[in-house]
Write a protein that holds these residues in place. Structure first.
Motif, PDB file in Angstrom:
ATOM      1  N   ALA A  10       0.821  -1.203   0.000  1.00 45.95           N
ATOM      2  CA  ALA A  10       0.000   0.000   0.000  1.00 45.95           C
ATOM      3  C   ALA A  10       0.859   1.260   0.000  1.00 45.95           C
ATOM      4  O   ALA A  10       0.525   2.246  -0.628  1.00 45.95           O
ATOM      5  CB  ALA A  10      -0.924  -0.012   1.213  1.00 45.95           C
ATOM      6  N   LEU A  11       1.967   1.191   0.713  1.00 45.36           N
ATOM      7  CA  LEU A  11       2.722   2.414   0.932  1.00 45.36           C
ATOM      8  C   LEU A  11       3.859   2.622  -0.058  1.00 45.36           C
ATOM      9  O   LEU A  11       4.217   3.748  -0.371  1.00 45.36           O
ATOM     10  CB  LEU A  11       3.294   2.409   2.344  1.00 45.36           C
ATOM     11  CG  LEU A  11       3.465   3.825   2.833  1.00 45.36           C
ATOM     12  CD1 LEU A  11       2.206   4.289   3.499  1.00 45.36           C
ATOM     13  CD2 LEU A  11       4.670   3.945   3.715  1.00 45.36           C
ATOM     14  N   THR A  12       4.452   1.539  -0.533  1.00 47.87           N
ATOM     15  CA  THR A  12       5.617   1.681  -1.392  1.00 47.87           C
ATOM     16  C   THR A  12       5.316   1.290  -2.835  1.00 47.87           C
ATOM     17  O   THR A  12       5.574   2.057  -3.757  1.00 47.87           O
ATOM     18  CB  THR A  12       6.779   0.818  -0.856  1.00 47.87           C
ATOM     19  OG1 THR A  12       6.910   1.063   0.530  1.00 47.87           O
ATOM     20  CG2 THR A  12       8.070   1.149  -1.553  1.00 47.87           C
ATOM     21  N   VAL A  13       4.775   0.073  -3.000  1.00 49.09           N
ATOM     22  CA  VAL A  13       4.642  -0.447  -4.356  1.00 49.09           C
ATOM     23  C   VAL A  13       3.535   0.263  -5.133  1.00 49.09           C
ATOM     24  O   VAL A  13       3.745   0.664  -6.280  1.00 49.09           O
ATOM     25  CB  VAL A  13       4.393  -1.969  -4.314  1.00 49.09           C
ATOM     26  CG1 VAL A  13       4.208  -2.505  -5.720  1.00 49.09           C
ATOM     27  CG2 VAL A  13       5.564  -2.663  -3.641  1.00 49.09           C
ATOM     28  N   ALA A  56      -4.897  -3.521  -8.899  1.00 50.29           N
ATOM     29  CA  ALA A  56      -4.754  -4.966  -8.733  1.00 50.29           C
ATOM     30  C   ALA A  56      -3.294  -5.358  -8.929  1.00 50.29           C
ATOM     31  O   ALA A  56      -2.804  -6.303  -8.311  1.00 50.29           O
ATOM     32  CB  ALA A  56      -5.631  -5.691  -9.738  1.00 50.29           C
ATOM     33  N   LEU A  57      -2.610  -4.596  -9.768  1.00 54.22           N
ATOM     34  CA  LEU A  57      -1.219  -4.916 -10.081  1.00 54.22           C
ATOM     35  C   LEU A  57      -0.350  -4.847  -8.820  1.00 54.22           C
ATOM     36  O   LEU A  57       0.440  -5.756  -8.555  1.00 54.22           O
ATOM     37  CB  LEU A  57      -0.696  -3.939 -11.137  1.00 54.22           C
ATOM     38  CG  LEU A  57       0.652  -4.283 -11.743  1.00 54.22           C
ATOM     39  CD1 LEU A  57       0.597  -5.639 -12.408  1.00 54.22           C
ATOM     40  CD2 LEU A  57       1.068  -3.229 -12.739  1.00 54.22           C
ATOM     41  N   ALA A  58      -0.524  -3.790  -8.031  1.00 52.87           N
ATOM     42  CA  ALA A  58       0.309  -3.642  -6.839  1.00 52.87           C
ATOM     43  C   ALA A  58       0.055  -4.795  -5.868  1.00 52.87           C
ATOM     44  O   ALA A  58       0.995  -5.448  -5.397  1.00 52.87           O
ATOM     45  CB  ALA A  58       0.022  -2.305  -6.160  1.00 52.87           C
ATOM     46  N   ALA A  59      -1.217  -5.063  -5.593  1.00 49.11           N
ATOM     47  CA  ALA A  59      -1.549  -6.148  -4.669  1.00 49.11           C
ATOM     48  C   ALA A  59      -1.034  -7.476  -5.208  1.00 49.11           C
ATOM     49  O   ALA A  59      -0.453  -8.282  -4.473  1.00 49.11           O
ATOM     50  CB  ALA A  59      -3.049  -6.208  -4.447  1.00 49.11           C
ATOM     51  N   VAL A  78      -6.436  -6.727   1.699  1.00 53.94           N
ATOM     52  CA  VAL A  78      -7.213  -5.803   2.531  1.00 53.94           C
ATOM     53  C   VAL A  78      -6.536  -4.431   2.532  1.00 53.94           C
ATOM     54  O   VAL A  78      -7.188  -3.401   2.476  1.00 53.94           O
ATOM     55  CB  VAL A  78      -7.338  -6.344   3.972  1.00 53.94           C
ATOM     56  CG1 VAL A  78      -7.801  -5.251   4.918  1.00 53.94           C
ATOM     57  CG2 VAL A  78      -8.320  -7.498   4.006  1.00 53.94           C
ATOM     58  N   MET A  79      -5.212  -4.436   2.584  1.00 55.50           N
ATOM     59  CA  MET A  79      -4.512  -3.165   2.690  1.00 55.50           C
ATOM     60  C   MET A  79      -4.230  -2.517   1.338  1.00 55.50           C
ATOM     61  O   MET A  79      -4.123  -1.298   1.253  1.00 55.50           O
ATOM     62  CB  MET A  79      -3.207  -3.348   3.467  1.00 55.50           C
ATOM     63  CG  MET A  79      -3.478  -3.720   4.922  1.00 55.50           C
ATOM     64  SD  MET A  79      -2.025  -4.258   5.801  1.00 55.50           S
ATOM     65  CE  MET A  79      -1.307  -2.710   6.286  1.00 55.50           C
ATOM     66  N   ALA A  80      -4.085  -3.338   0.300  1.00 50.39           N
ATOM     67  CA  ALA A  80      -3.639  -2.751  -0.965  1.00 50.39           C
ATOM     68  C   ALA A  80      -4.657  -2.833  -2.094  1.00 50.39           C
ATOM     69  O   ALA A  80      -4.507  -2.149  -3.092  1.00 50.39           O
ATOM     70  CB  ALA A  80      -2.336  -3.413  -1.418  1.00 50.39           C
ATOM     71  N   ALA A  81      -5.684  -3.667  -1.957  1.00 53.10           N
ATOM     72  CA  ALA A  81      -6.664  -3.761  -3.038  1.00 53.10           C
ATOM     73  C   ALA A  81      -7.867  -2.894  -2.698  1.00 53.10           C
ATOM     74  O   ALA A  81      -7.990  -2.364  -1.597  1.00 53.10           O
ATOM     75  CB  ALA A  81      -7.092  -5.196  -3.268  1.00 53.10           C
ATOM     76  N   GLY A  82      -8.783  -2.776  -3.653  1.00 59.01           N
ATOM     77  CA  GLY A  82      -9.907  -1.878  -3.469  1.00 59.01           C
ATOM     78  C   GLY A  82     -11.001  -2.473  -2.596  1.00 59.01           C
ATOM     79  O   GLY A  82     -10.961  -3.629  -2.215  1.00 59.01           O
ATOM     80  N   LEU A  83     -11.978  -1.629  -2.282  1.00 61.43           N
ATOM     81  CA  LEU A  83     -13.124  -2.075  -1.493  1.00 61.43           C
ATOM     82  C   LEU A  83     -14.351  -2.237  -2.374  1.00 61.43           C
ATOM     83  O   LEU A  83     -15.202  -3.077  -2.116  1.00 61.43           O
ATOM     84  CB  LEU A  83     -13.434  -1.052  -0.402  1.00 61.43           C
ATOM     85  CG  LEU A  83     -12.465  -1.019   0.765  1.00 61.43           C
ATOM     86  CD1 LEU A  83     -12.908   0.024   1.770  1.00 61.43           C
ATOM     87  CD2 LEU A  83     -12.391  -2.382   1.421  1.00 61.43           C
TER      88      LEU A  83
END
Lengths: 460, 437, 274
Positions: A289-292, A312-315, A388-393
């Motif tokens: 979430a914070l870096t990638v 989705a790519l980052a997660a 949960v932290m990096a993908a959407g809701l």
């Protein structure tokens, strides 16, 4: 005084029982322990078990049953005028009473009737507790006395103790089964209640997921739409990206380690991969979430792409990193179990190492590698914190990796974390998703484990 | 088939492979390429690891420092004890916030407008009053005195000191306004700004104010949870392993248990959370957010790891030892407890530590059973509401304040330190007791 | 069909006589020493291998005969701790020379192993593997032809021609071993090394392989390690006897088995040890 203290009391009694039993056996033998059937310590243990086991058992049952009885008594003792009409209201009121009794804030102003019920609840709880204390201590004493009375010169204490311990061992190994049964039952029961409100096929094949908002206000029992297809699609998209990262990197790493690396290099690379495997998923989530995610967003903007900050790519990328060690260690095992004779056969024909790997070892290890990949996929599908932290809701039915998608596990968490309305379709939906998740991963695992096992048998 | 092909001398002439340099060169190039792919993969994994740890320590290390501002504080009796009673209850309930604000105004006499005053109040932590209160209650004689004290700065000022505020940005785009920068620089040039080791981070529980938030609550919660997990999963896991490895008959039933354990090991952790929610909370009515329930859920989750590790440790004990003991007339249970189990113990303990490390890093199932609540107290018992370190990390990662980012990273560093410690312990145990039969 | 083959063979076999010693050896070992870590497995072995002959290496277990065999195509390179000293030549070329690489060497000196080790691929792909990696064949037709001739030479074509695309692992042990031989000759090596090729087979399969070895002699130089003295006597023209890492005696098979010079050879072939 609470249950922990009671457990300590029971343990204390058991220790006393041990001493009593031991002394009693020595006395029965008139000091000559050789004429006893078993060693004195076994007589001690017999009394200790006779004292502690039934008491602990009673304690456990009591702790499980008491809340049910107290709940029932409190609720049935309510004034009929405020008696809740349906199950939802019933459990809501119960939660209020419980919260009040533990001094927490409630969802609404407590009426005098509720306050009275709370008092009654507390009183019943304390009565229940003290009768439990009395009951457990009595059983412990009775057990101790009975076990002691059994002791005689010819009593086969060792056999009795061993029988009890064996039974305990069996019970312990049953816990695994009980866990599975517990998972299946709890998921199925809650899911059945969910499917009573939302039709099964609407859930499985619907393409609209918005558990928060009502479609039509007057619609009875529906607080949103529960078509899970976007979640499945999102899960698959992220899993696919993760496997595209973890598959090649994990497999090639495994090949390098098994076939090329010298022991010194392996000695560094293997622990490094283990460290990667040991990093908690919440850390990966934070990293994603914070870096990638910002990094990918930045690159995307650099080339004129519109990248969501929860892409989705980052997660998927970070999940792939998490799975690399999983793929590599399983593949490493599989490649190492390819017999040396096949390598010799290939080298003997003048093949180079990479030719041998690509044409002989990989085909030979293929079933095992497939199994490893399936296990990795199941891992990715069930992974929670990263998404949960990096993908959407919000649900989004797309195959574009630069957009935000949501997954099954994300929805389970968002539906169940925070303010919960018990028994609403919203919370129950989480269990239905959990059920799907459980059976999909179970299926993958069963197939994968069977494939790997078959493969092992082939070369063992 | 014709006779010709049947002949032991086939018609085709012997064709030796044409081992020209050309083709061989190509093959060796392919070989080198392939080798490079493998090496590249491992190096990629390594670089990612370095990058991950680097980016976390890079953002996290500053959280171990906290900015303090030296202010002249007068313990004005007007605020603390207007009646002059000297009563401790009066001192405890006095308006320390007001006193801090008054002192800030006194330290910056040039600030007059209401807006600027609010900015000024934002210089120190909103909790600074509580620290002063503790001081006064400890030493009531302070009332009426005036001292130069180091007061904890607010998170915005802390960020400014640590260089996370970009002064080149437009004023509206940064958390610290131009006026505040001027005041800050004045303080700084008078040596009234100082960074100190952030002890509060280690001795306080969660807070809405980043400069007040610490990890002690979460660490205690993790500890309590792990104690329950260990107490449940270790004995049950070892006993189950003993039964399956030493006593169980080889039949369908045992097979089922085995398959079941292998599958449980691969069930997503969040499903265990759902089990905990439905079973332990809703059905049995156990308290929410409690380390007791968290520990039980994690115990069920780590059980397969411990059983599998224990079984392989038991399997590694050679049968000759069992036979020797049986031959001396020991009962099967005595064989196990006297001989097999002690020999397998290092392996079992290693597996258990690894299982505990997994449990320590686990987040998702604990979210399900409500260990995500915002809890400002350090939990005192197994049924108190608590949170754990990974969940604390998750909560902080979700907070918008910039200052929580570094705290999240710092909490991650602490968590990783615990995990590294546990793993080193496991490795040492394995090394020390490694035995070749 | 096997009848016919047998007849053809029985005509040929009495003619088998060792090549006169003055012929140039195909391969030549000169003071070959092999070490596994600290342990020396071979001591100064000097052995010439004559072209178009079957040379049998015999001796008790652990005498170094397999080790020597594996030196001939540098299969020992695969083992990390193994070190070879001395000189081995193939057509007067030092095979341990740094300019000659093992891949090239192994294409010229093929090998068949103790346990049949077909790759988990189809019969066709097993045989085609060598030509494909070495690029011997250009087209599909070429490969088809090589597969057919190699299988025919290995006496297996008739048995498998209808199921070339089935996995090689599905064949019987003897068939698998002949498949491995076909796989080796598909590369058309000059020398074929065989490491106890029949030890995992039943007597009927063994007889077939022995027959095959005798036929292959016309086109290839063969070195075979065997545990069975009868086999050495049946298939080889020259026999070398190894004992405790030393080459004790080498000579015409007939001479070794009827009139050995060394008492240790005498002891071994008469079954006093081994």
């Amino acid at each position: 005084m609470n249950s922990f203290f009671l457990i300590l009391v029971v343990i204390g009694l058991s220790v006393a029982g041990y001493a009593v039993g031991r002394a009693r056996s020595v006395f029965a033998a008139a000091g000559d322990v050789r004429i006893l059937h078993s060693l004195p310590s076994y007589y001690g243990m017999f009394v200790a078990l006779g004292c502690g086991l039934p008491a602990i058992l009673l304690l456990a049952i009591w702790l499980i049953i008491q809340p049910q009885i107290v709940d029932h008594m409190v609720m049935s003792g309510l004034d009929p005028s405020i008696m809740p009409q349906n199950a939802d209201a019933y459990s809501l009121m119960l939660t209020d009473i419980r919260n009040l009794s533990s001094g927490n804030a409630t969802s609404r102003e407590a009426s005098p009737a509720i306050v009275a019920a709370t008092e009654r609840y507390l009183a019943l709880q304390s009565i229940g507790f003290w009768s439990m204390v009395v009951g457990v201590v009595c059983i412990a004493m009775l057990g101790l006395a009975w076990a002691r009375s059994q002791i005689s010169r010819n009593f086969r204490a060792r056999n009795a103790v061993e029988k009890i311990i064996r039974a305990l061992l069996i019970v312990c190994s049953m816990i695994a089964i009980l866990t599975t049964v517990g998972i299946v039952l709890s998921l199925i029961f809650e899911s059945i209640r969910f499917f009573a409100r939302v039709p099964f096929f609407d859930f499985l094949f619907g393409i609209h997921w918005s558990p928060q908002t009502a479609i039509r206000a007057e619609q009875v029992g529906a607080s949103g739409s529960f078509g899970a297809v976007p979640l499945f699609a999102g899960t698959m998209l992220i899993t696919l990206i993760a496997m595209l990262v973890a598959g090649p990197i994990g497999l090639l790493s495994a090949i390098y380690m098994a076939e090329y690396a010298n022991p010194k290099f392996r000695g560094i690379a293997k622990p490094m991969l283990e460290v990667l495997a040991g990093i908690p998923t919440v850390v990966y989530g934070f990293f994603a979430a914070l870096t990638v995610a910002p990094m990918i967003r930045g690159w995307g903007e650099g080339v004129g792409l519109d990248v969501s900050s929860e892409s989705a790519l980052a997660a998927g990328l970070v999940m792939g990193i998490m799975i690399i060690p999983f793929v590599s260690s399983l593949s490493d095992d599989v490649i190492n179990s390819v017999p040396q004779s096949l390598r010799d056969g290939s080298y003997g024909l003048g093949a180079t190492k990479s030719e041998t790997i690509r044409h002989v070892i990989i085909p030979a290890a293929l079933p095992g590698i497939v199994g490893a990949f399936l296990l990795a996929v199941s891992r990715a599908i069930g992974e929670t914190m990263i998404v949960v932290m990096a993908a959407g809701l919000a649900s989004n039915l797309t195959a574009n990796p630069f957009e935000a998608v949501t997954t099954v596990t994300v929805q389970i968490v968002t539906l169940l974390v925070g303010d919960q309305e018990f028994d609403s379709a919203k919370t129950l939906a989480a269990f239905a998703l959990g059920l799907v998740l459980f059976f999909v991963t179970l299926g993958l695992n069963v197939v994968a484990l069977r494939v790997v096992r078959k493969y092992r048998e082939k070369y063992d | 088939m014709t006779d010709a092909t049947m002949n032991s001398k086939p018609g085709t002439e012997i064709r030796r492979p044409t081992l020209t340099g050309e083709r061989l060169k190509k093959r060796y190039a392919a070989e080198r390429r392939f080798r490079l792919y493998g090496l590249g993969s491992i190096l990629t994994a390594g670089l990612i690891l370095v990058f991950l740890v680097g980016s976390i320590t890079g953002t996290g290390y500053t959280a171990f420092l906290q900015t303090y501002i030296k202010l002249n504080i007068s313990f004005d009796p007007e605020f603390l004890d207007p009646a002059g009673t000297g009563d401790v209850a009066q001192l405890a309930s006095a308006d320390y916030g007001g006193m801090v604000k008054k002192n800030l105004r006194d330290n910056f006499p040039e600030v007059t407008s209401r807006r600027d005053k609010r900015k000024l109040y934002n210089f120190v932590s909103p909790n600074a009053g509580f620290d002063l209160r503790t001081m006064v209650i400890d030493d009531p004689s302070l009332v009426g005195q005036s001292l130069d004290l180091w007061i904890k700065a607010s998170d915005d000022i802390d960020m400014l000191t640590k260089g996370y505020v970009d002064r080149t940005l437009e004023e509206s785009n940064r958390r610290v306004s131009d006026t505040e920068l001027v005041w800050y620089d004045k303080l700084d040039s008078n040596d009234r700004i100082e960074s100190r080791f952030n002890t509060d981070f280690f001795v306080k529980a969660d807070s809405r104010e980043p400069e007040e938030a610490g990890i002690l609550g979460a660490v205690t919660g993790s500890l309590l949870t792990l104690v329950i997990t260990l107490l449940l999963s270790f004995p049950i896991g070892v006993m189950a392993a003993i039964y399956l490895e030493e006593f169980a008959p080889k039949n369908k039933w045992t097979d089922l248990i085995e398959v079941n354990i292998n599958n449980l090991a691969a069930v997503p952790s969040i499903v265990f959370g759902l089990l905990g929610l439905a079973m332990f909370l809703n059905f049995f009515g156990f308290p929410r957010s409690a380390p007791l329930v968290g520990g039980m859920v994690l115990a069920l989750m780590t059980l397969p790891t411990i059983i599998i590790a224990s079984r392989s440790a038991l399997k590694a004990v050679p049968p000759s030892i069992r036979e020797a003991a049986l031959g001396l007339g020991a009962s099967p249970l005595q064989v196990v407890t006297h001989h097999v189990l002690p020999l397998a113990m290092p392996g079992i303990l290693t597996g258990t530590i690894i299982g505990m490390a997994q449990a320590l890093g686990e987040t998702a199932p604990l979210l399900m059973i409500g260990m995500i609540a915002f809890i400002v107290d350090v939990p005192g018992g197994f049924t108190d509401p608590a949170t754990v370190l990974p969940v604390q990390i998750y909560l902080w990662a979700d907070s918008p304040e910039r200052a929580f980012v570094e705290r999240t990273s710092a909490a991650i560093m602490v968590l990783l330190a615990f995990l590294i410690f546990m793993n080193i312990l496991a490795v040492m145990l394995r090394k020390k007791f490694e035995r070749r039969w | 069909m096997s009848e016919k083959k047998k007849m053809a063979k029985s005509d040929a076999s009495p003619a088998s006589k060792a090549t006169p010693p003055n012929a140039t050896p195909k391969m030549k070992g000169d003071k070959v020493k092999v070490f596994y870590g600290e342990k020396q497995a071979l001591m100064d072995v000097d052995l010439d291998i004559q072209p178009n002959e079957v040379t049998a290496l015999i001796g008790p277990s652990g005498c170094g005969k397999s080790t020597f065999l594996r030196c001939l195509n540098r299969m020992n390179d695969v083992i990390d701790i193994c070190r070879v000293e001395g000189k081995i030549t193939l057509d007067d070329e030092d095979i341990y020379d740094s300019t000659l690489d093992p891949v090239q060497l192994r294409a010229r000196v093929g090998m068949v192993f103790q346990k049949p080790n077909p790759f988990p691929k189809s019969i066709y792909d097993n045989v085609a593997y060598g030509p494909r990696i070495h690029g011997t064949a250009q087209s599909k037709a070429d490969i088809d032809e090589i597969v057919e001739t190699s299988l025919t030479k290995a006496g297996l074509f008739g048995e498998v021609k209808d199921r070339l695309l089935e996995p090689g692992t599905g064949l019987s042990g003897g068939q698998q071993q002949r498949l491995c031989i076909a796989r080796a000759i598909a590369v058309n090596p000059e020398v074929i090394l065989m490491d106890e090729p029949c030890s995992a087979l039943d007597p009927i399969a063994t007889a077939k392989i022995e027959e095959l070895i005798d036929e292959l002699r016309e086109n290839y130089t063969i070195v075979i390690v065997t545990h069975s003295m009868q086999q050495a006597a049946r298939v080889s023209q020259r026999t070398a006897f190894f004992h405790l890492g030393e080459l004790v005696e080498v000579g015409d098979t007939e001479q070794i088995f009827t009139n050995p010079n060394d008492s240790r050879t005498q002891g071994y072939i008469t079954g006093r040890f081994g």
